[in-house]
Each structure stands twice: as structure tokens, then as C-alpha cells.
Enzyme design. Structure first.
Site, mmCIF file in Angstrom:
data_model
loop_
_atom_site.group_PDB
_atom_site.id
_atom_site.type_symbol
_atom_site.label_atom_id
_atom_site.label_comp_id
_atom_site.label_asym_id
_atom_site.label_seq_id
_atom_site.Cartn_x
_atom_site.Cartn_y
_atom_site.Cartn_z
ATOM 1 N N LYS A 44 0.765 -1.178 -0.099
ATOM 2 C CA LYS A 44 -0.168 -0.046 0.066
ATOM 3 C C LYS A 44 0.641 1.272 0.120
ATOM 4 O O LYS A 44 1.936 1.246 0.871
ATOM 5 C CB LYS A 44 -0.870 0.068 1.362
ATOM 6 C CG LYS A 44 -1.737 1.298 1.608
ATOM 7 C CD LYS A 44 -3.063 1.016 1.023
ATOM 8 C CE LYS A 44 -3.889 2.611 0.948
ATOM 9 N NZ LYS A 44 -4.724 2.468 -0.088
ATOM 10 N N ASN A 94 -12.838 3.533 -5.337
ATOM 11 C CA ASN A 94 -12.644 3.621 -4.039
ATOM 12 C C ASN A 94 -11.940 5.182 -3.728
ATOM 13 O O ASN A 94 -11.563 5.853 -4.865
ATOM 14 C CB ASN A 94 -11.383 2.431 -3.622
ATOM 15 C CG ASN A 94 -10.248 3.101 -4.115
ATOM 16 O OD1 ASN A 94 -9.553 3.690 -3.394
ATOM 17 N ND2 ASN A 94 -9.595 2.505 -5.278
ATOM 18 N N GLY A 144 -7.774 7.178 0.636
ATOM 19 C CA GLY A 144 -7.073 8.403 1.025
ATOM 20 C C GLY A 144 -5.789 7.813 1.508
ATOM 21 O O GLY A 144 -5.090 8.622 2.613
ATOM 22 N N LEU A 145 -5.157 6.950 1.153
ATOM 23 C CA LEU A 145 -3.950 6.479 1.496
ATOM 24 C C LEU A 145 -3.877 6.053 3.296
ATOM 25 O O LEU A 145 -2.740 6.711 3.709
ATOM 26 C CB LEU A 145 -2.783 7.151 0.783
ATOM 27 C CG LEU A 145 -2.720 7.247 -0.650
ATOM 28 C CD1 LEU A 145 -1.436 8.058 -1.039
ATOM 29 C CD2 LEU A 145 -2.540 6.125 -1.446
ATOM 30 N N CYS A 183 -0.781 11.341 -7.362
ATOM 31 C CA CYS A 183 -1.154 12.022 -5.959
ATOM 32 C C CYS A 183 -1.191 13.594 -6.259
ATOM 33 O O CYS A 183 -0.613 13.948 -7.154
ATOM 34 C CB CYS A 183 -0.389 11.925 -5.134
ATOM 35 S SG CYS A 183 0.005 10.094 -4.564
ATOM 36 N N THR A 200 -5.897 3.729 -11.025
ATOM 37 C CA THR A 200 -7.427 3.855 -11.358
ATOM 38 C C THR A 200 -7.926 4.914 -12.252
ATOM 39 O O THR A 200 -6.970 5.966 -12.262
ATOM 40 C CB THR A 200 -8.156 4.152 -9.953
ATOM 41 O OG1 THR A 200 -7.383 4.844 -9.467
ATOM 42 C CG2 THR A 200 -8.022 2.535 -9.232
ATOM 43 N N GLY A 221 -4.686 -3.613 -13.958
ATOM 44 C CA GLY A 221 -5.974 -3.037 -14.351
ATOM 45 C C GLY A 221 -6.883 -4.135 -14.691
ATOM 46 O O GLY A 221 -7.106 -4.663 -16.058
ATOM 47 N N GLY A 222 -7.734 -4.631 -13.855
ATOM 48 C CA GLY A 222 -8.618 -5.841 -14.147
ATOM 49 C C GLY A 222 -8.401 -7.017 -14.270
ATOM 50 O O GLY A 222 -9.254 -7.891 -14.738
ATOM 51 N N THR A 266 -8.084 -5.504 -7.657
ATOM 52 C CA THR A 266 -9.530 -5.777 -7.069
ATOM 53 C C THR A 266 -9.679 -7.182 -7.138
ATOM 54 O O THR A 266 -10.542 -7.497 -6.298
ATOM 55 C CB THR A 266 -10.196 -4.711 -8.018
ATOM 56 O OG1 THR A 266 -9.815 -3.295 -8.111
ATOM 57 C CG2 THR A 266 -11.723 -4.728 -7.547
HETATM 58 C C1 LIG Z 1 -9.085 -0.233 -2.596
HETATM 59 C C2 LIG Z 1 -7.834 0.221 -3.718
HETATM 60 C C3 LIG Z 1 -6.805 1.023 -2.793
HETATM 61 C C4 LIG Z 1 -5.850 1.274 -3.849
HETATM 62 N N1 LIG Z 1 -4.636 1.857 -3.144
HETATM 63 C C5 LIG Z 1 -3.707 2.173 -3.873
HETATM 64 C C6 LIG Z 1 -2.449 2.891 -3.595
HETATM 65 O O1 LIG Z 1 -2.221 3.117 -2.388
HETATM 66 N N2 LIG Z 1 -1.409 3.205 -4.319
HETATM 67 C C7 LIG Z 1 -1.407 2.872 -5.589
HETATM 68 O O2 LIG Z 1 -0.625 3.094 -6.492
HETATM 69 N N3 LIG Z 1 -2.490 2.329 -6.133
HETATM 70 C C8 LIG Z 1 -3.578 1.879 -5.317
HETATM 71 N N4 LIG Z 1 -4.831 1.381 -6.095
HETATM 72 C C9 LIG Z 1 -4.873 0.958 -7.480
HETATM 73 C C10 LIG Z 1 -4.263 -0.382 -7.649
HETATM 74 O O3 LIG Z 1 -3.202 -0.558 -7.253
HETATM 75 C C11 LIG Z 1 -4.404 -0.672 -9.030
HETATM 76 O O4 LIG Z 1 -3.424 0.135 -9.803
HETATM 77 C C12 LIG Z 1 -5.878 -0.490 -9.773
HETATM 78 O O5 LIG Z 1 -6.695 -0.965 -8.890
HETATM 79 C C13 LIG Z 1 -6.063 -1.415 -11.159
HETATM 80 O O6 LIG Z 1 -5.966 -2.444 -10.705
HETATM 81 P P1 LIG Z 1 -7.180 -3.702 -10.552
HETATM 82 O O7 LIG Z 1 -8.034 -3.324 -11.498
HETATM 83 O O8 LIG Z 1 -6.556 -5.039 -10.718
HETATM 84 O O9 LIG Z 1 -7.543 -3.353 -9.152
HETATM 85 C C14 LIG Z 1 -5.999 0.956 -5.292
HETATM 86 C C15 LIG Z 1 -7.153 0.326 -5.805
HETATM 87 C C16 LIG Z 1 -8.107 -0.170 -4.813
HETATM 88 C C17 LIG Z 1 -9.268 -0.816 -5.693
#
Ligand SMILES: Cc1cc2nc3c(=O)[nH]c(=O)nc-3n(C[C@H](O)[C@H](O)[C@H](O)COP(=O)(O)O)c2cc1C
Ligand SMILES: Cc1cc2nc3c(=O)[nH]c(=O)nc-3n(C[C@H](O)[C@H](O)[C@H](O)COP(=O)(O)OP(=O)(O)OC[C@H]3O[C@@H](n4cnc5c(N)ncnc54)[C@H](O)[C@@H]3O)c2cc1C
Ligand SMILES: Cc1cc2nc3c(=O)[nH]c(=O)nc-3n(C[C@H](O)[C@H](O)[C@H](O)COP(=O)(O)OP(=O)(O)OC[C@H]3O[C@@H](n4cnc5c(N)ncnc54)[C@H](O)[C@@H]3O)c2cc1C
Ligand SMILES: Cc1cc2nc3c(=O)[nH]c(=O)nc-3n(C[C@H](O)[C@H](O)[C@H](O)COP(=O)(O)O)c2cc1C
Ligand code: FES
Ligand code: FES
Lengths: 312, 294, 312, 294
Positions: free
Chosen positions: C51, C75, C78-79, C136, C201, C252-253, C275
Site C-alpha cells: 500500500k 474507492n 485516502g492512503l 497524488c 485507477t 487493471g482488471g 481488485t
Molecule cells: C481499494 C484500492 C486501493 C488502492 N490503493 C492504491 C495505492 O495506495 N497506491 C497505488 O498506487 N494504487 C492504489 N490502487 C490502485 C491499484 O493498485 C491498481 O492500480 C488499480 O486498482 C487497477 O488494478 P485492478 O483493476 O487490478 O485493481 C488502489 C486500488 C484499490 C481498488
């Protein structure tokens, strides 16, 4: 489509043109309306937004032209269509005869194409307005999409506004594939757009795991459907926030009346239903009825009152 | 008929389609397929052989948005029968339906098979589940007094379809399989080549390569043929333009035609099989795509 | 996770650091790995991408922090996290003890934050590299997101590269919410990024039809999940096309081995699963096994051979 | 125990969770709910009262990605029993499962209810389907020799839950409904206020406002209370950080704590109910979010 009578006044306007329903087709997702006739009362919906037309007839791209994706689809049709002559001779009179309003989507690869199309559509019966599909590659700028550059986008819109029938509102259709959609929106409004249609599809790609090559003939394609709804809503929200007086035709993944309601609350005064029609050819009438019922439940006397409500 | 063509484009169906939520009243595995029976009276009453229906798939929480097109096999007593092969997620979901389940279906869609020349003996050729789409036609032709010969082919015995139904209806039925596990070993053309000379019209449904072989054989002998093609479809009702293939129209010009509303039945001599999936300069509007005469 | 033995060599690298599997967690979607232990062999996956951590502990935003969307979710966390001290004291030693590789995602609101974080992580055992989360808001540029501006993005990357342990590769994590992702990619590579993580995202919004206000406390949120996969694949495709020698961590997905295969064929040499873990906590091991089997079926002797294959 | 607090944070469960595809062996409508019985031996063997399971919903073609958390009601003979209320699409899908269907489930999740003080009489308070989560606890407490009083409340009679099961287990059971359609008319607090003085510990599960009222009443009387909260969850296993609420830790500091892994059972005097959904300056890390002491 049978419009259930609710107490809610569902009338709205596209620019200066009043329409009885805020629910419209989306360009390219209902052809020119004909095929929906068994499922939808074309005169009762807001308007038929026609498949983007160019000057000449186009065959469109070779197949495969689509790939299903999770809660969405990718398409690369390549604007197959009869050209402006075909439209003026065949499709527009057909719609006009039935009392259906046409909101004609125009597309081109140079600014003059758009202007010529707008001129050809001056005074044509049944044409409620024009949607300017600027998500096309600009041949004069190494194929960069007009909608991705505020300057190119406003050049098109200014030329269309100058050439078009003053009684026909023109809506610029924006692409979500930009860093700052508000700046593009502002530019085209300054150039004379009466309203904004948003959003067009997102650029996407699918690879066929069998051939191990891109699935679509055109390599990339446009992503649409419920999958993109949150992105579309964000765009509508941001632009309405910045330009609260500019009418917005909202679209992107609308499938139910509650989806449409979200767009209205975010700032859209009308909505287009695209990909959902593929799933449910009766979607337009159903969504109109569901939206009316949802507004009534929430105590709105008219659609207009709800436009942008989420910002208040 | 355009000069040089044996067929005229298939006319549109008699009735427009409807959309209904209907109950599954029968679900029966048949070899590699599942036969579904739907209580869909309005569709049954409107359907003509060669038409198809389009199902919403996956239920209420589905992430699959696009409809799945399935040929109508037979209709009767308000019931529509289809035969489904589990190919991907959507068709697999369909094969898992059970009596009592409800499905959302649109139909009848597409153009039906045109009537044969008066008195002609008809040859029906089905590949895989494509044979199912010919059962209704066989019945209709017999009722109209035509002699009917049928050929059903498939890769292997378990992928044959509707052989029993066709046997009950047609005057002669030939079966071929690629691996010889049922009937004669070989492609349908084996039987088609023998039967064709006595026939005045051919109707075919099945994989593209089979349709092409059958159409070519018929055209070579001067016999009109009608093929029901299968192109990837997103809407099934003619609004999305995904399902196109190059077809020669009554004016002799080739257009990318929608297989859902201008087909799925096309004159076999009008489909430019070799050019499917490409764009040649002589297609109407290809010039606007930058594809010009070489 | 039991890794089924296939004949395929699944090893890959993150920059210069070899890893036994191309399947990694995605930042923010597996916390710091601990909670996945019942479901996944943390030492067998490529790495735990942690994270995003900032200098100080953060509470994150108030709830609601998520909204489910069609085939995806929005989502706005807020880190939330323990800050770099918490990470160095608690989470990183825990991972190192288990032989798991940590790919540490760092985030900040000014260039110096990133540099300081990179410096603090120099030589820390078990840290295989850094992922620089530039999605960010930049407090020094009216909150514009670093990743949306090639200059701001490369400032961060250059500062991180200068401050970081030379043995630790740094990957810049790109946002898809830009007009031209290739130009951002090029800029951060020129600034010293050893690889690119993509995509973060998409900015989205959902309105609650009951309250008629945005669903999330933060109004907008990040859209993730299978819904965005075609957009992610398009980004990977475009960037690999333009910069074929730059390693890409694709995400991404991704939900299945065939999804991962698409990213590899498009040009990713490793993938992150985000996700999908919420849906299937065993997803990482399963996807590794499915990808290995898919590569074997297609006649690849190694993962490396398949990287970018769709472009050939 | 931190100075001033009656509870210590609930300890983690004895066993880690597992993920299994299990068969539905029973599905029974009970008033407004559906009781599902799952053949999930490994989960049943590990589960402790207060824990929950998380279901994947919608089947193979589902567009719903996130798991749905459902409290475990009872376990026995390798079977896990849950009670589901159809709220939105995911829980509605769950209520439509039939015996023979399979579901993908992760569990047991979360921290169980901590043991009561030695010899204490326990008060169990369930609101709506929340009462189901107390049935296993009631059995465990009785087996351990504790006296058990239970209160079940709901908006109306059809939304009461597990009253029969609790009646079989507990020493006394009180029922309240908002509309008086069953038991006494009013909120659970009506019965709670009467029973509380004789009890040494309170366990509650139900809507947030009910939990707050019960916890406040208990704390006011110096009785330790444990509440199982219900926050919107995306993962259920502690990796997404969506399910947080402000809880006072054993060091006296408030953190946004994950209700899935640090809960769902929290000390009733440790949950800052009034601050749920907000961010106050005294939460650890709020300063980094720009929320500072006024
Ligand atoms: C709940 C949640 C929290 C996330 N927190 C971060 C984060 O702290 N830092 C970051 O670079 N990306 C964060 N992401 C983005 C993911 O790392 C990823 O780039 C994005 O969700 C696309 O991949 P996925 O579709 O497999 O989830 C977060 C995504 C989700 C769903
Ligand atoms: C006119 C017509 C009649 C058909 N009749 C039958 C029949 O009687 N029995 C039968 O089993 N199948 C029939 N098919 C094929 C059937 O439609 C496809 O197998 C099915 O759509 C595949 O969906 P899927 O989810 O299983 O596969 P996927 O490959 O996941 O489908 C993805 C998408 O592509 C489309 N698609 C993929 N393949 C086809 C295809 N061959 N035709 C149309 N769309 C496709 C789907 O509609 C969907 O939108 C017919 C197709 C057409 C066009
Ligand atoms: C620890 C715990 C135990 C629970 N026990 C039960 C029970 O025994 N019986 C029962 O009927 N319900 C129970 N719930 C509530 C149940 O999880 C929700 O009603 C359900 O998730 C709603 O999903 P949906 O698709 O129907 O609604 P939607 O509102 O469409 O759900 C959308 C998303 O929000 C999440 N979500 C929405 N509401 C809740 C909620 N209240 N809790 C958690 N996530 C939510 C869903 O998981 C999903 O991701 C419990 C919740 C928690 C946290
Ligand atoms: C098959 C298909 C064809 C489309 N053709 C056009 C078009 O010609 N002109 C245009 O402006 N938009 C076109 N679009 C975009 C839609 O009008 C709409 O902006 C987009 O699909 C998002 O809405 P939806 O999710 O409801 O489909 C097309 C979309 C699809 C799916
Ligand atoms: S399937 Fe949409 S036009 Fe044919
Ligand atoms: S639900 Fe994901 S951390 Fe609690």
C-alpha cells in the site's frame, strides 16, 4: 413504449429546442431509428441521435468490429454509413414522417467537412439539432483526435456554428480521453457550442488469447457500456460544476432510470442511451418511465428541478 | 435477379420482432448440445424458418451485456425450440437453464429462407448445430409439397444435430462426420455433390467454410442456394453494425451488409466468402476508408 | 497457493531484480501482504506491492470509501497507512522474515517527500524495489496530479532515482487519465525510471440515488476492476509500442490467467492483481498457475518469450 | 484494559480463514429472510460465535465483483447456517440459492465475541437479522454454564429473526417490535434497560443505532458490552481499508479500524458511534489529512 403517466413534467430542451422526454438514443447505437420502431415509440423519446454521418458513404472497417468486455464492449465500426446524401434522401424524411425528432451527429476529418455537413442540414425538416462528433482523427494534425485538443475542437465547433441553421442547436461531443475535460468543454462553449454531449467511448484494446493479436481489425476500439458509467458521471459532474449554465446531454453506461437519474443529478438535462439498447431494445421507453417514477418518488415536480441537484 | 446471379436477396420477414420474458418449458441435453423449449407464443406465431432469436444472458447481476443469437429450430403450440452449443460464457449460461427459469428473448429476427422455385426438390445442408435451423424449413417445404433431401454433417457423432427430426421430415437424409464416427467419413460436400444434381434449390446453415463449399458447388451447377450465416453480433436487431460481411446486392454492388437484418439468410452466390473480414476496394464506401482501386 | 509445475520458465525481473513469478499484488489491494497469508504463498509470488506509504501515518478519508460499480468498484481510501516508520518497524521485517519480496509503493504531495521516502528505504532487507505512486495531488501545483503532467512526473522520478538505493529499481506508476500516456511514459523514463507500472485507477463518480449526493466522502474516487481492463491494455500496448525496451508492470482488471496473458502479450513483463483479490483472495496463486498453463498450451518455453508477442 | 474502559479489544480468532466452494444443503424462507445451510465442514470447524463468512455473488457471469459478508448463525455437523436479508442485488442473489447450488465462500472471518467474565449472566441483544449472529453464542454460553437473557427486536414481526432458536437456548427471551406486531411495542432498549442491571456482560448485533443505544446503556451501568458492527465491506479479509470506523484502541488512541479484521466485534465503549463517517482531529493520522486540532 407506453409512457406511464406520472405527475412529473418530463419535458426538457436541447439548447433552444423543446423535447417531450429527456431520453434520447446515442449516436451509433440505434442506427437511424428505424430498427427500434418495434420496440420504442420514436416520436415519444427526446430525439433519435443518428449514427455519425460524413460527407461520403463509408463502408466502415473490416470485421471483427467488436469485443465483449466485462459490463461493456469495445467497438471499432469505422462510422459505416450512407453519407449525407443518403441521410437526406432516406433516413431523415422517414423519421420526419413519423414525427420523430432527429438530432443529427456529424463527423469529418477536417474542419471544412463539419461545416459543409452543417450547411447541408440547414432547415431540413425534423432536424432538431446537430451533435458534433469531434472524436475523429484530424487528418491535418497527424491524426490527433479533434476532441483531445481544445484548439482543434473549438475550430470545428466555431465552423459548425457559423455554417449551421441558427435554429438548430449544436452540441459538441466530448471525449473522456483527455487530461482536463473542463478545459475542452470551456473552449468549445466559447466557440459557440449550445450544449455538450458527454461522453464518447474510452479508447481500449482487447487481445484475443487464441490468435494472440488484438481482437479488433482497428487494433484499438471504443469502450462503452455500464463499465464506463462512473467515468462518464465524473465528466458530467466536473463540467457542470465549472459551467453550470451549459446544457449537457449525458451518456455512458445508462441502463436504468436510476442510472439516468444519476446523470441528471450530476448536471445533465437530457441523456442518451447507447450500448444498453443492444441488451434491451425496449430500453428507451423503460428508462423514461423509470426515471419519471424515480423523480416522482423523490418529490420532484419536474425533471428540470433535478438537473444538477447533487451539486446543491 | 441481377444478371449473373441465381438468387435474389431474401425478403424481409412478415412480422416485426417482439421482446418477451418467457419461461423455459423444456431443457434436454442432446449429445454435445442442449435443446431448450420456450413458452414464447408471440414469437412462435411470427417465426419463419431461417429466423433466429436473441437472448439476454447471465441473469440480473450479469456482466455480459450483449445478446446471444440462436437460430430457431422449430415452433409449434406456442413453443419455440432452439439448440444451444456451449461455446463461451453466454451460451454456456443458456445451456444451464432449467424448466421454470425465465429468459428475456427478442425475436423472431432476421430474414427467413425464401420460398423455393415451384416444384423444386430442395436440398437442406446443416453443419453441427446448424442442422437445427433447418428442421422448421424441412417441415414447411414438405407441407408445401416439395421433395426434401437433407444432409447433416459434423466433426464427430456427438456434434451432429437434429438428425432424428430431419429423418422424420425429409425424403432422404445423409449423414457425414469428419472422423467417421457416424455416417460417412468426410465433409458434407461428399453427400452434397451427389444430391445436388437432382435439386432445384439448396438451403444451408453451418460454419462459414461449409456454407462456402455448398454455395460454390450449387452455383457451379446453376442451382440457387441460400445460406444462413453466423457472424459475431452485438445487438441482433440491426442497430450496431458489428455483424457485417460483404454481400452483392440486387444492383450488383457489394456492401458490408448486416447479417442480423439483411441476413442471416443470403443468396449463396451473393456472399463474398473470401473477402469476409477484409475490406476490398469495390465495396461501397471503401474509398472513404482510404481503400481505393489498386 | 501451490504452484503447479509446468515446463514454462515463469521467472521474470523487476528492472534488474529477478523474481520467480510475474504475478504481484497491486498497491493498496493487499495491504502489506499479511492478510493474504492464509490464501497465498507470499514468497512464491513475484512481490508484494505494498500500500502506498507516505512520510507520516495517515488516517485516510472518512467513510463511505467505496461504491460497487458494474464489473468494478470506486474507492477513495485516502492512503490510510502507518507512515514510513511503521512500515520500516513492522511490515517490512515481517515480509522479509517470510522470504517475501516487497515492492514498496511510495507517495507524497511534494517532490521532496518522495525523495525522502526513497532515501529511508535504501538497503532495507527484502525491498526489491520502489513503485512511485505519482497519482497524488501535487500541493505545489494547485493539487494537479503529478502523473497528469510529464514535467511534474519526471521531477518526482528524477528525485527518487537520485535518492534511492542504486540496487533498487524504481517503477513510475502512471495514470490513465491523460491525453497522451506515451509522452508521460517517455518523460519518466528519461528521468530515470527503470520501469513503468500501469495503470492506476480512472477517476470516477457515483451518485447515491437515495441521498442524491455523491456516494463517496471524497466525491470522486478511483475506478478499478475488470471494467477498466480494456483501457489498461490499451495503455500497455501504446507504451510498449513506443518504448519496447522499458519493463512494464501491467495491471487493471486482471482476474484470470488469460487476462494476465493479454497484458504479457501487449508488453508487460509482470502483472499486478488488485481488485480481483477482493473477489478471490486466492487469486494470485491461481492466476500464476493459469498463466503458466496458458503459456504452455501456446507453445512458449518461457514467460519472457511471450512479452510483447502481440506486436510481432 | 485501558483506564476508563470496560472492555479490552476482542482478540483474534483461533484459526485463519479458508476459501471453499461449498454446496447449499438447505434454503428456507423465514419471514422476511432466507436461511441458508452450507456444507462447509472446514469453516464450521473453525468458526467461533461473532464471526462471519463472505460470499462471491452472481455466479460465473457476474458483474458484481465484491464479496457479501454474512454473519454465521450456527455451525454443527459440518454445516454452516446463515440468515440472509435481500437488500440489494448481491444479497438478493444469495436468497435465491437452492439446495444443490454451489457457492464460493471465505470464512470464518473477523474476531469472535470474547468470553464473558467468569460466572456472569450474559445479555444478548439482536436487531433484525442481527439476532441470527447470537444463536451460536447463546449455545456456547449456556454450555459454559452462563445464564443467558436474550432480546430480539425488529421493525415488525416479519423482520424478527431466530426467536425460536434463542428461546430454545436462552433462559429468558424478550421480543420487541417498533410497530407492536409481535412482543412489546418499542425499541429493544425497552427490554434491555430492564434486564441489564442483572447482567455482567452484553453482546449485541444489529443496526448501528441499536448498537449505540445498547452500548451506551451498558456502559452507563458499568457493564462491559461487545457489539458486532456492520460496515460496508469490499473484501472482508482486511486488505482494502473500506470498512473502517473510529475505535479507541488499548492505548487509548482512536484509529480508523477495519471492521472486518479488527472487528466486527468491538468493545461497545470503544466504538465512537457519533463519529462514524467523519474524521475528527484526534484520530491517529488525521493531521496528515489536514484535519487538525481546532
Ligand atoms: C481499494 C484500492 C486501493 C488502492 N490503493 C492504491 C495505492 O495506495 N497506491 C497505488 O498506487 N494504487 C492504489 N490502487 C490502485 C491499484 O493498485 C491498481 O492500480 C488499480 O486498482 C487497477 O488494478 P485492478 O483493476 O487490478 O485493481 C488502489 C486500488 C484499490 C481498488
Ligand atoms: C444467426 C445466428 C444463429 C445462431 N444459431 C445458433 C444456434 O442455433 N445454436 C448455437 O449454439 N449457437 C448459435 N449461434 C452462435 C451463438 O450466437 C454463439 O455461439 C454465441 O453468441 C457465443 O456466445 P458466448 O458467450 O458463448 O461466447 P463469446 O465468444 O464469449 O461471445 C462474445 C460475444 O461475441 C458474440 N459472438 C461470439 N460468437 C458468435 C457467433 N458465432 N455468432 C454471433 N455472435 C457471436 C456474442 O454474442 C457475444 O456478444 C448463432 C449465431 C448467429 C449469428
Ligand atoms: C460483519 C457483517 C455481517 C453481516 N451479516 C449479515 C447477515 O447475517 N444477514 C444479512 O442479510 N446481511 C448481513 N450483513 C449485511 C450484508 O453484507 C449486506 O446486506 C450486503 O452486503 C448487501 O449487498 P447487496 O448486493 O445486497 O447490496 P448493495 O448495496 O448493492 O451492495 C453494494 C456493495 O456494498 C457492500 N455493502 C452494502 N451494504 C453492506 C453492509 N450492510 N455490510 C457490508 N457490506 C455492505 C456490499 O458488500 C457490496 O460490495 C452483514 C454485514 C457485515 C459487515
Ligand atoms: C457500436 C457503437 C457505435 C458508436 N458509434 C458512434 C458514432 O457513430 N458517433 C458517436 O458520436 N458516438 C458513437 N458511439 C458512442 C456512443 O454514442 C456513446 O457515446 C458511448 O457508447 C457511451 O454510451 P453508452 O455506454 O450508453 O453506449 C458508438 C458506440 C457504440 C457502442
Ligand atoms: S448485430 Fe447489431 S447490426 Fe447486426
Ligand atoms: S472489508 Fe476490506 S479491509 Fe475490511
Amino acid at each position: 413504449m407506453t409512457l406511464v403517466e406520472t405527475a412529473v413534467d418530463m419535458s426538457t430542451a436541447l439548447g433552444s429546442v423543446p423535447v417531450p422526454s429527456p431520453v434520447l438514443t446515442a449516436s451509433g447505437c440505434s442506427a437511424f431509428g428505424r430498427e427500434l420502431e418495434p420496440f420504442t415509440d420514436l416520436a415519444a423519446i427526446g430525439a433519435v441521435v443518428t449514427k455519425s454521418v460524413q460527407l461520403r458513404p463509408r463502408s466502415g472497417r473490416p470485421t471483427p468490429r467488436m469485443a465483449e468486455t466485462p459490463s461493456g464492449m469495445l467497438n471499432s465500426i469505422g462510422l459505416q454509413g450512407p453519407g449525407i446524401d443518403g441521410l437526406l434522401d432516406g433516413e431523415l424524411p422517414w423519421l420526419a414522417e413519423r414525427g420523430a425528432r432527429a438530432f443529427v451527429s456529424i463527423a469529418g476529418v477536417r474542419v471544412e467537412d463539419f461545416a459543409e455537413l452543417a450547411a447541408r442540414l440547414r432547415g431540413v425538416p425534423g432536424v432538431a439539432g446537430l451533435e458534433v462528433n469531434i472524436s475523429c482523427p484530424n487528418v491535418e494534425s497527424r491524426g490527433e483526435v479533434f476532441a483531445c485538443d481544445p484548439v482543434a475542437a473549438s475550430d470545428v465547433v466555431a465552423a459548425v456554428r457559423a455554417a449551421a441553421d441558427p435554429a438548430q442547436p449544436i452540441y459538441a461531443k466530448l471525449s473522456p480521453d483527455v487530461t482536463d475535460i473542463v478545459s475542452v468543454a470551456r473552449a468549445v462553449v466559447d466557440a459557440g457550442a449550445d450544449g455538450l454531449s458527454m461522453i464518447n467511448t474510452l479508447l481500449g484494446l482487447v487481445i484475443d488469447p487464441d490468435t494472440m493479436k488484438p481482437m479488433l481489425g482497428g487494433i484499438t476500439g471504443g469502450l462503452s457500456g455500464p463499465a464506463i458509467r462512473p467515468v462518464a458521471l465524473r465528466c458530467v459532474w466536473q463540467v457542470h460544476q465549472a459551467l453550470p449554465h451549459v446544457p449537457i446531454l449525458g451518456m455512458g453506461g445508462i441502463r436504468t432510470g436510476l442510472d439516468a437519474l444519476q446523470f441528471v443529478l450530476a448536471g445533465a438535462s437530457a441523456v442518451s442511451v447507447g450500448t444498453a439498447v443492444f441488451n434491451d431494445p425496449s430500453a428507451l421507453g423503460r428508462i423514461h418511465a423509470e426515471l419519471a417514477a424515480a423523480l416522482e418518488t423523490r418529490g420532484f415536480a419536474s425533471l428540470r428541478e433535478a438537473v444538477g441537484y447533487a451539486h446543491r | 435477379m441481377t444478371a449473373g446471379y441465381l438468387t435474389t436477396p431474401a425478403p424481409v420477414a412478415d412480422s416485426p420482432p417482439v421482446q418477451r420474458t418467457v419461461e423455459v418449458v423444456g431443457a434436454r441435453p442432446v449429445d454435445a448440445y442442449v435443446e431448450l423449449r420456450l413458452a414464447a407464443r408471440e414469437i412462435a406465431e411470427r417465426a419463419q424458418p431461417g429466423q433466429f432469436v436473441a437472448f439476454a444472458v447471465g441473469g440480473e447481476t450479469s456482466g455480459l451485456l450483449l445478446r446471444r443469437s440462436i437460430a430457431i429450430s422449430t415452433v409449434g403450440d406456442g413453443v419455440v425450440t432452439v439448440v444451444v452449443s456451449a461455446a463461451g460464457p453466454g451460451s454456456t449460461w443458456l445451456t444451464q437453464r432449467r424448466p421454470g427459469d425465465v429468459v428475456d428473448v427478442v425475436g423472431p429476427l432476421g430474414r427467413p429462407f425464401p420460398a423455393p422455385p415451384a416444384g423444386a426438390r430442395a436440398l437442406l445442408v446443416g453443419g453441427g448445430y446448424g442442422a437445427a435451423a433447418l428442421v422448421g424449413l424441412a417441415g414447411q417445404l414438405k407441407a408445401a409439397g416439395h421433395e426434401v433431401a437433407a444432409v447433416a454433417g459434423a466433426a464427430s457423432a456427438d456434434r451432429l444435430c437434429s438428425v432424428q427430426e430431419l429423418t422424420e421430415l425429409a425424403d432422404t437424409v445423409a449423414v457425414t462426420t469428419d472422423d467417421g464416427s457416424s455416417g460417412r467419413r468426410g465433409l458434407v460436400t461428399l453427400a452434397v455433390d451427389e444430391l445436388l444434381p437432382d435439386c432445384g434449390v439448396v438451403y444451408a446453415c453451418g460454419p462459414m467454410r461449409m456454407l462456402q463449399a455448398v454455395a460454390d458447388a450449387a452455383t457451379a451447377l446453376g442451382v440457387p442456394s441460400y445460406v444462413a450465416v453466423e457472424e459475431s453480433m452485438a445487438c441482433g436487431i440491426g442497430v450496431c453494425m458489428t455483424c457485417v460481411l460483404p454481400v452483392v446486392g440486387s444492383d450488383g454492388l457489394t456492401r458490408l451488409s448486416r447479417s442480423c437484418t439483411e441476413g442471416p439468410v443470403f443468396g449463396g452466390d451473393r456472399v463474398r466468402f473470401d473477402d469476409v473480414g477484409t475490406l476490398t476496394w469495390d465495396v461501397v464506401g471503401a474509398d472513404a476508408m482510404g481503400v481505393t482501386r489498386p
